[in-house]
Design an enzyme around this catalytic site. Sequence first.
Site, PDB file in Angstrom:
ATOM      1  N   HIS A 170       0.866  -1.179   0.000  1.00 17.08           N
ATOM      2  CA  HIS A 170       0.000   0.000   0.000  1.00 17.08           C
ATOM      3  C   HIS A 170       0.906   1.233   0.000  1.00 17.08           C
ATOM      4  O   HIS A 170       1.526   1.557   1.015  1.00 17.08           O
ATOM      5  CB  HIS A 170      -0.916  -0.018   1.221  1.00 17.08           C
ATOM      6  CG  HIS A 170      -1.848  -1.193   1.206  1.00 17.08           C
ATOM      7  ND1 HIS A 170      -2.241  -1.857   2.337  1.00 17.08           N
ATOM      8  CD2 HIS A 170      -2.441  -1.821   0.160  1.00 17.08           C
ATOM      9  CE1 HIS A 170      -3.060  -2.849   1.994  1.00 17.08           C
ATOM     10  NE2 HIS A 170      -3.192  -2.854   0.683  1.00 17.08           N
ATOM     11  N   GLU A 173       1.386   4.078   2.628  1.00 18.21           N
ATOM     12  CA  GLU A 173       1.879   3.714   3.961  1.00 18.21           C
ATOM     13  C   GLU A 173       3.397   3.854   3.970  1.00 18.21           C
ATOM     14  O   GLU A 173       4.147   2.884   4.077  1.00 18.21           O
ATOM     15  CB  GLU A 173       1.382   2.306   4.310  1.00 18.21           C
ATOM     16  CG  GLU A 173      -0.137   2.283   4.458  1.00 18.21           C
ATOM     17  CD  GLU A 173      -0.781   0.901   4.335  1.00 18.21           C
ATOM     18  OE1 GLU A 173      -2.017   0.833   4.191  1.00 18.21           O
ATOM     19  OE2 GLU A 173      -0.051  -0.107   4.377  1.00 18.21           O
ATOM     20  N   HIS A 263       3.214  -2.540   6.959  1.00 17.77           N
ATOM     21  CA  HIS A 263       2.091  -1.658   6.593  1.00 17.77           C
ATOM     22  C   HIS A 263       1.924  -0.517   7.600  1.00 17.77           C
ATOM     23  O   HIS A 263       2.593  -0.469   8.626  1.00 17.77           O
ATOM     24  CB  HIS A 263       0.783  -2.466   6.590  1.00 17.77           C
ATOM     25  CG  HIS A 263       0.637  -3.377   5.428  1.00 17.77           C
ATOM     26  ND1 HIS A 263      -0.230  -3.143   4.397  1.00 17.77           N
ATOM     27  CD2 HIS A 263       1.267  -4.541   5.141  1.00 17.77           C
ATOM     28  CE1 HIS A 263      -0.149  -4.121   3.513  1.00 17.77           C
ATOM     29  NE2 HIS A 263       0.750  -4.987   3.928  1.00 17.77           N
ATOM     30  N   GLU A 339       1.632  -3.586  11.428  1.00 18.34           N
ATOM     31  CA  GLU A 339       0.940  -2.319  11.205  1.00 18.34           C
ATOM     32  C   GLU A 339       1.520  -1.255  12.131  1.00 18.34           C
ATOM     33  O   GLU A 339       1.639  -1.471  13.334  1.00 18.34           O
ATOM     34  CB  GLU A 339      -0.562  -2.466  11.495  1.00 18.34           C
ATOM     35  CG  GLU A 339      -1.287  -3.463  10.608  1.00 18.34           C
ATOM     36  CD  GLU A 339      -1.633  -2.920   9.218  1.00 18.34           C
ATOM     37  OE1 GLU A 339      -1.415  -1.710   8.979  1.00 18.34           O
ATOM     38  OE2 GLU A 339      -2.114  -3.718   8.387  1.00 18.34           O
TER      39      GLU A 339
HETATM   40 ZN    ZN Z   1      -1.657  -1.570   4.303  1.00 23.91          ZN
END
Ligand code: ZN
Length: 376
Positions: A170, A173, A263, A339
Amino acid sequence: MSQPIHISCQFDSGNIEVINSESEDNIRLAIRNDNNSDFYQWFHFKVHGQSDQNYRFCIENASDAAYAAGWEDYQAVASYDRETWFRVDTDYRDGQLIIEHTHQHEVIYYAYFAPYSYERHLDLLQFCQSSPIAKLEHLGSTLDGRDMTLAIIGEPETAQNIVWMIARQHPGESMAEWLVEGFLQKLLDDSDPMARQLLSNTVFYVVPNMNPDGSVRGHLRTNAAGANLNREWLEPTMDRSPEVLLVRQKMQATGVDVFLDIHGDEAIPYNFLASCEGIPSYNDERAASQDKFRQAFLESSPDFQIKHGYPVAEPGQANLTMATTWVAETFGCVSFTLEMPFKDNLDLPDEVFGWSPERCMRLGEAICYPILKSIQ
Ligand code: ZN
């Protein structure tokens, strides 16, 4: 207004649309969609105005962004030198994101999170190559013609353990690539004892940027074709998701013992790991090895915690189109999504910078210890 301001975004990872900039206390903006996609949330723009002037920017389409909950208690970042990104007063009200700030200089940049530029990405790869224990491999090209480059650290022929780390599936990010930079700096430091121990029997395959096209285009979540790469792992194609196909092919050639997919999360103000509980082959033994990693990470960094995170998938309910679950099921290995927050780590908050590139890099150093524990 004394002098009109000028707002632009025609640069690496730029994203904004100006609706009206005539009044300094109501500059109306919108974030552009990712190409061929409904996703948007990443913004990055330059404002040329006047010093000592207060400006108020309203991002009018904030409520329809990908994760509107991400705007609650969120503070945008700004920079005068494009090196130091500090937080500025930001409010989410009536579906609009409102940024208010008195400019100390004529020109200021605003962004969703400290950008990690394509040039810095290329520099990071060359930094790896300059080490005698690292090599670069060209995996293929993206749809916009950028290189998919893999950094290989250690001795693939003799290593007993294989660790893979990928980041920025992504592209918005950007914290993910800041973490990889910290991780690689530690791993390539030949006076670091943990790095020496790791490299005595382990090889690392690292993709610092899985989505260079989306990164340069200023996307939140997708590649040039509008594909969310973290939903492409079951059936990637060269037409839609070459980034995943190329990396998957290499993984199938090397095998995987530990996999980490890095992420950022829009809403949750903590660092956390998402695991692979819902995959068909999950069992007590797998749970124990996943837990061993988590516990070691808790020991190595106070910036990591296990209280807050995503709900755990029910048995058999995993989404195998995602990297972490597909890799876990295919290779039977330790596999996590890490994350990091866009906002801040509320366990150890920083009022000036929030969650920052520096903290990402420290977390990248700290993740060496749970990797070491997992392969011991
Ligand atoms: Zn992500």
